[in-house]
Design an enzyme around this catalytic site. Structure first.
Site, mmCIF file in Angstrom:
data_model
loop_
_atom_site.group_PDB
_atom_site.id
_atom_site.type_symbol
_atom_site.label_atom_id
_atom_site.label_comp_id
_atom_site.label_asym_id
_atom_site.label_seq_id
_atom_site.Cartn_x
_atom_site.Cartn_y
_atom_site.Cartn_z
ATOM 1 N N VAL A 45 0.831 -1.202 0.000
ATOM 2 C CA VAL A 45 0.000 0.000 0.000
ATOM 3 C C VAL A 45 0.866 1.253 0.000
ATOM 4 O O VAL A 45 0.609 2.224 -0.720
ATOM 5 C CB VAL A 45 -0.983 -0.009 1.190
ATOM 6 C CG1 VAL A 45 -1.774 1.295 1.240
ATOM 7 C CG2 VAL A 45 -1.935 -1.191 1.100
ATOM 8 N N CYS A 46 1.920 1.234 0.797
ATOM 9 C CA CYS A 46 2.829 2.389 0.857
ATOM 10 C C CYS A 46 3.476 2.666 -0.495
ATOM 11 O O CYS A 46 3.692 3.825 -0.871
ATOM 12 C CB CYS A 46 3.936 2.138 1.880
ATOM 13 S SG CYS A 46 3.354 1.888 3.557
ATOM 14 N N THR A 47 3.794 1.609 -1.214
ATOM 15 C CA THR A 47 4.414 1.771 -2.534
ATOM 16 C C THR A 47 3.469 2.517 -3.470
ATOM 17 O O THR A 47 3.876 3.440 -4.186
ATOM 18 C CB THR A 47 4.792 0.396 -3.112
ATOM 19 O OG1 THR A 47 5.734 -0.230 -2.228
ATOM 20 C CG2 THR A 47 5.424 0.528 -4.489
ATOM 21 N N LEU A 50 3.265 6.364 -2.140
ATOM 22 C CA LEU A 50 4.410 7.231 -2.437
ATOM 23 C C LEU A 50 4.517 7.487 -3.933
ATOM 24 O O LEU A 50 4.894 8.582 -4.357
ATOM 25 C CB LEU A 50 5.693 6.616 -1.889
ATOM 26 C CG LEU A 50 5.844 6.752 -0.364
ATOM 27 C CD1 LEU A 50 7.035 5.954 0.135
ATOM 28 C CD2 LEU A 50 5.997 8.206 0.044
#
Length: 212
Positions: A45-47, A50
């Site tokens: 999810v973070c990928t 960002l």
């Protein structure tokens, strides 16, 4: 430490990052800022988040907003992760990612919620004004990615209402009608807002976006 509240001064810090040592206040200068935390590097999810933030850079630039991310992993890990983000999201991450291995910044900003996870940061968002005051906070669980269109929308609202005696109604988007501040009498509002004032109720008056 107690949670930061709206209007509180955003704590300054100096920390290592993907682009070297960063001091928050120096980095922001006279700009607005958005600080957002991520549970960990190399997470799915973070990928996507960002990468999306990088794709929205021009929109944040237009609004004089500088982005800064944070994860509890180290700077070298961040640099390797950025390669993945750039590849899979077809973008270029240029904003810094704070390395918060000692959780110093996470603690300052109360980004670790032990009942959710004792070691990883939740998805916190802090929008910081040029006066270094906290203007907005949002907290998402690790399982839910953020909506960057909503972040742009609230920044538009914050910047508009900081400079004009208005508020923004539910689901407002940039350029739409706004609410006249309840503190202003209708007779005065008519003078302040030459585009017109629509009185729906004595306490609910609408006017066209004064900047449109």
């Amino acid at each position: 430490m107690a949670s930061l509240r709206l209007g509180d001064e955003a704590p300054n810090f100096t920390a290592d990052s993907s682009v070297g040592t960063i001091n928050l206040y120096d980095y922001l200068g006279d700009s607005w800022g958005i600080l957002f935390s991520h549970p960990a590097d190399f997470t799915p999810v973070c990928t996507t988040e960002l990468g999306t933030a990088a794709q929205f850079k021009d929109e944040f630039d237009k609004r004089n907003v500088k982005m800064i991310a944070l994860s509890v992993d180290g700077a070298e890990s961040h640099k390797e992760w950025i390669k993945d983000i750039n590849e899979v999201q077809n973008t270029t991450v240029t904003f810094p990612i704070i390395a918060d291995e000692d959780k110093k910044v996470s603690t300052l900003y109360d980004m670790i919620h032990p009942n959710a996870d004792s070691s990883l940061t939740v998805r916190s968002v802090f929008i910081i004004g040029p006066d270094k005051k906290v203007k907005l906070t949002l907290t998402y669980p690790a399982s839910t990615g953020r909506n960057f269109y909503e972040l742009l929308r609230v920044i538009d609202s914050l910047q508009l209402t900081a400079n004009h005696k208005v508020a923004t109604p539910a689901n407002w988007k940039n350029g739409e009608k706004v609410v006249v501040s309840p503190a202003i009498a209708t007779s005065d509002a008519i003078k302040i807002f030459p585009k017109g004032v629509e009185e729906i109720k004595p306490y609910l008056r609408m006017t066209p976006d004064p900047t449109a």
